[in-house]
Design an enzyme around this catalytic site. Sequence first.
Site, PDB file in Angstrom:
ATOM      1  N   HIS A  69      17.277   5.883 -31.680  1.00  0.00           N
ATOM      2  CA  HIS A  69      18.401   5.792 -30.565  1.00  0.00           C
ATOM      3  C   HIS A  69      18.605   4.441 -29.968  1.00  0.00           C
ATOM      4  CE1 HIS A  69      20.817   8.780 -28.036  1.00  0.00           C
ATOM      5  NE2 HIS A  69      21.215   9.102 -29.690  1.00  0.00           N
ATOM      6  N   ASN A  70      18.818   3.552 -30.728  1.00  0.00           N
ATOM      7  CA  ASN A  70      18.437   2.055 -30.054  1.00  0.00           C
ATOM      8  C   ASN A  70      19.556   1.531 -29.311  1.00  0.00           C
ATOM      9  OD1 ASN A  70      16.257   2.148 -31.674  1.00  0.00           O
ATOM     10  ND2 ASN A  70      17.363   0.930 -33.145  1.00  0.00           N
TER      11      ASN A  70
ATOM     12  N   HIS B   8      25.908   4.458 -39.436  1.00  0.00           N
ATOM     13  CA  HIS B   8      24.940   5.112 -38.957  1.00  0.00           C
ATOM     14  C   HIS B   8      24.781   6.412 -39.626  1.00  0.00           C
ATOM     15  CE1 HIS B   8      22.201   7.097 -36.188  1.00  0.00           C
ATOM     16  NE2 HIS B   8      22.816   8.221 -36.048  1.00  0.00           N
TER      17      HIS B   8
ATOM     18  N   LYS C  85       9.786  14.074 -38.626  1.00  0.00           N
ATOM     19  CA  LYS C  85      11.022  12.883 -39.054  1.00  0.00           C
ATOM     20  C   LYS C  85      10.933  11.916 -37.668  1.00  0.00           C
ATOM     21  CE  LYS C  85      16.024  12.358 -39.845  1.00  0.00           C
ATOM     22  NZ  LYS C  85      17.279  13.173 -39.774  1.00  0.00           N
TER      23      LYS C  85
ATOM     24  N   GLU D  75      13.417   8.850 -35.943  1.00  0.00           N
ATOM     25  CA  GLU D  75      14.664   8.640 -35.843  1.00  0.00           C
ATOM     26  C   GLU D  75      15.092   7.498 -34.739  1.00  0.00           C
ATOM     27  OE1 GLU D  75      18.270  11.433 -35.637  1.00  0.00           O
ATOM     28  OE2 GLU D  75      18.227  10.825 -37.822  1.00  0.00           O
TER      29      GLU D  75
END
Length: 760
Positions: free
Chosen positions: A108-109, A57, A104, A106
């Site tokens: 956070h799965n 990550h 942006k 991004e």
Amino acid sequence: MTSTVDTTQHAEATPEQTQPYVELGLADDEYARIREILGRRPTDAELAMYSVMWSEHCSYKSSKKHLRYFGETATPEMKEKMLAGIGENAGVVDIGEGWAVTFKVESHNHPSYVEPYQGAATGVGGIVRDIMAMGARPLAVADALRFGPADAPDTRRVLPGVVAGVGGYGNCLGLPNIGGELVFDQSYSGNPLVNALCVGAMRVEDLHLAFASGKGNKIILFGARTGLDGIGGVSVLASDTFSGDESSGGRKKLPSVQVGDPFTEKVLIECCLELFAQKLVVGIQDLGGAGLSCATSELAAAGDGGMHIYLDRVPLRATGMTPAEVLSSESQERMCAVVSPENVEAFMKVCEKWDVIATDIGEVTDGEHLVITWNDEIVVDVPAHTVAHQGPVYDRPIQRPSTQDALQADTSAKLPRPSTSDELRADILKLISSPNQASKEWVTSQYDRYVRGNTVSAQPSDSGVIRIDESTGRGVAVSTDCNSKFVYLDPYEGAKLALAEAYRNVATSGAKPVAVSDCLNFGAPTDPGVMWQFEQAVHGLADGCVELGIPVTGGNVSFFNQTGDVAILPTPVVGVLGVIDDVTRRIPTGIGAEAGETLLLLGETHDELDGSAWARELHGHLGGRPPRVDLAREKLLADILIAGSRDGMISAAHDISDGGLIQTLVETVLIGQCGARVFLDSEQDPFVQLFSESAGRVLVAVPRTEELRFTEMLTARGLPWRKTGVVDPESGSLELQGITEFTLDELREPWERTLPALFD
């Protein structure tokens, strides 16, 4: 971990001490490399720091090789548009009149599967802090969500919590949620995708970057206290797959999920903006993935010196924390600033005014080492760049899956197509009531879309539009898109299609697309087939950006999105940012009530049903090849839409994509609450015209007074078009002439009932 503090001196004296590097996610060769760098074994704190910073990550160790392609292909003209790009907290572009915009997207799965509410909430909080760290005021958020089948029990557990988390955090911050996606597919069972986008604005001169420069400058940690929640956090969760066993693969990782406090972050936003306004900050970094490990090492590595951190000064909210835990904690709502000594007092006064805890935890030093002490004992002494920028880089095996040819040969041509009016009518109603095509109002009604009063357009519009300058009306539009079915069928072309749709959605509002951010969600990089998908998608996206002339300013890679050995459909979510000079000229999505306005179909329709909503939702079929994409045509289409907006020639516009023309027509009349009569081309199959998902098409409504001028422009510029209907507000229906007719109520009931019936 040992019961006493493991110092560098102790590490020197105990070279053979066993360390849990495998449990922390490090491979044998990575651990050996750390020992080689240090010339000894790492301390507990150093091991923790390297393990989180060298995680997939944080280090991008499997993707870095491929991501370089974005920079290699970008033209000088594309690079000129960027004030900050890949490698910064968020991309920044100059949009004119002294304004810069940063945005942006991004992921956070994994945390959102383990604990849906906090996972999604802290995903929003994290992306907002990325925008804050650039010196900007966050203006709006958007979310791209993907879950397993809508009627699956685990979807009913995860989705409501995620939606509540996104809404709860964003609403409390006072940030409108202006766009996003909601997709259901079996491949996301056990591994939902929660991708969050934030957009912010600032004056060009207020841009801030993350670096620690100037010997003697102070390192100030401010915001919330550091706790045990989020130890390792997303840096650990997002660097491994779930096992497939819910108890072992998901919820046992609950302590790694961060806990957010949006009210603390709201105050932190205002505090940061005042610090920026008073020019009190040299460099700044938010504390997101990898916490203090990331903030300190990246600030030091990006600067011109080393850094000394007194870790025992960090304000804690838990007792008995070890140095490794303090460094690894991903507790939320924290920032780290570099401040010159003469500004420290003023900095502290601003923080005191906003009731924000601020602590001097260190200073910039000579050399290149990051030294961290704990009660006067050295627990970390490492070259900062080896932590932040010299992690392992893997050249993973790549192989086109052996099943790809058979997948592409399995076309939708074998599926039974409706031919009679009754069959077409039945398929239309089934399509618009399917979870993926039905109204998303159940979700978006939980978000505040208009807080602060600068939202011009929000869901269900094609793109969200926000005003950034009240005096001139200047604004920006954002859209996120990805049809993962198309990417699965052909990753290169599918990524181009995702870019094209987001680009088109922004242009459909009347805004000029100027920049891209991406969130590349894929399965395990150890799978050669996944890496083939990834490489193809990156190349498709990068090549597409060159064709369109807009840069990728940054983004995120999320690997290990799979349960056991079952990967998600490859999902490179593309966010496009556009600029509109005057938001009062934005093009709405729903048609208005002016009778006789002409409906024009811009673009060409081909027999392209592979991977379509009709094939997937009504027949459960996925195979064949995605629609062809012509990015030169997409650029021309965008130019015409922008001109039509500027010159007042278009009264409404809606992109044609998932579900084809019929989906667009249904949404257009229901959003506008206005009827229409539609004339299909007598020389083409009505089914193909209604359900095809050919790219590069938009449905526009044009006032009668502007029809000739607009169509002459279309013809002169070589964009195919055909008159496809008229607005008919008195009818209260959608009439497909010669085929069937629906009252608006007949359409609204199935379109709006699906999600409430599943999740209320």
